[in-house]
Design a protein around this motif. Sequence first.
Motif, mmCIF file in Angstrom:
data_model
loop_
_atom_site.group_PDB
_atom_site.id
_atom_site.type_symbol
_atom_site.label_atom_id
_atom_site.label_comp_id
_atom_site.label_asym_id
_atom_site.label_seq_id
_atom_site.Cartn_x
_atom_site.Cartn_y
_atom_site.Cartn_z
ATOM 1 N N HIS A 51 -88.825 4.481 -2.524
ATOM 2 C CA HIS A 51 -89.257 4.993 -3.829
ATOM 3 C C HIS A 51 -89.897 6.365 -3.619
ATOM 4 N N GLU A 54 -91.382 8.274 -6.716
ATOM 5 C CA GLU A 54 -92.580 7.590 -7.241
ATOM 6 C C GLU A 54 -93.746 7.743 -6.264
ATOM 7 N N ARG A 58 -97.274 9.673 -7.099
ATOM 8 C CA ARG A 58 -98.578 9.027 -6.933
ATOM 9 C C ARG A 58 -99.473 9.839 -5.996
ATOM 10 N N PHE A 106 -88.763 7.452 -13.931
ATOM 11 C CA PHE A 106 -89.160 6.669 -12.762
ATOM 12 C C PHE A 106 -89.311 5.199 -13.135
ATOM 13 N N CYS A 108 -91.589 2.792 -11.955
ATOM 14 C CA CYS A 108 -92.885 2.115 -11.910
ATOM 15 C C CYS A 108 -94.015 2.937 -12.511
ATOM 16 N N LEU A 109 -93.779 3.604 -13.622
ATOM 17 C CA LEU A 109 -94.812 4.481 -14.171
ATOM 18 C C LEU A 109 -96.048 3.734 -14.642
ATOM 19 N N SER A 112 -98.050 3.087 -11.704
ATOM 20 C CA SER A 112 -98.742 4.293 -11.238
ATOM 21 C C SER A 112 -99.978 4.567 -12.091
#
Length: 182
Positions: A51, A54, A58, A106, A108-109, A112
């Motif tokens: 990822h 992502e 982060r 993305f 997994c926002l 995050s």
Amino acid sequence: ALLLNPFSRFIFIDADLLFFKRPQEISNWIEKNENVNYFTAHPEQVFLDDHYSEFSLRKLLYKYFDLKMTAGFSSGLLLISDKKIFNLSKINLLFKFYDSIAAIKFNCLEESALSLIAAQNKFTCLSIKKYATLCFWRQYQKILQNFSEITLIHFGLETKEEFTSHGIKQALKNNFFKRNSV
């Protein structure tokens, strides 16, 4: 739903987690009414490998806001001691920022965003060796080598197939399907 529950103190848990042992850290948190927030995490290297965008986003956000947090943060299991930590206006600003940089694509926002809240509120990471968050077969194969240490597995992406198999085995082992006679 996470923010709309009526409780100030709660546990958020994904549906694709299985416990293989009594989660002592969680039991202590409940019984002792600890004022600590906990989370689970992916091993950073695995998250970085698979990822990258992502992970990079982060890391940039943590640097920008001068926060200490693992980029492998997972929202699969959260122990929240006070839901007042969730500032909806800050979360809204963060999502507007995501939209402005086209980060909405993305995967997994929301995770995050939660990781930033966790970092700001100094959440504690549960042991990655005991509370395993798996997404890929290579992780799953590695975990099987030290299965006796595992308390919980969060099955994600490629490992979801194993969730059903392990779930049925655990249910049978613990007589979950045993019929009670009245």
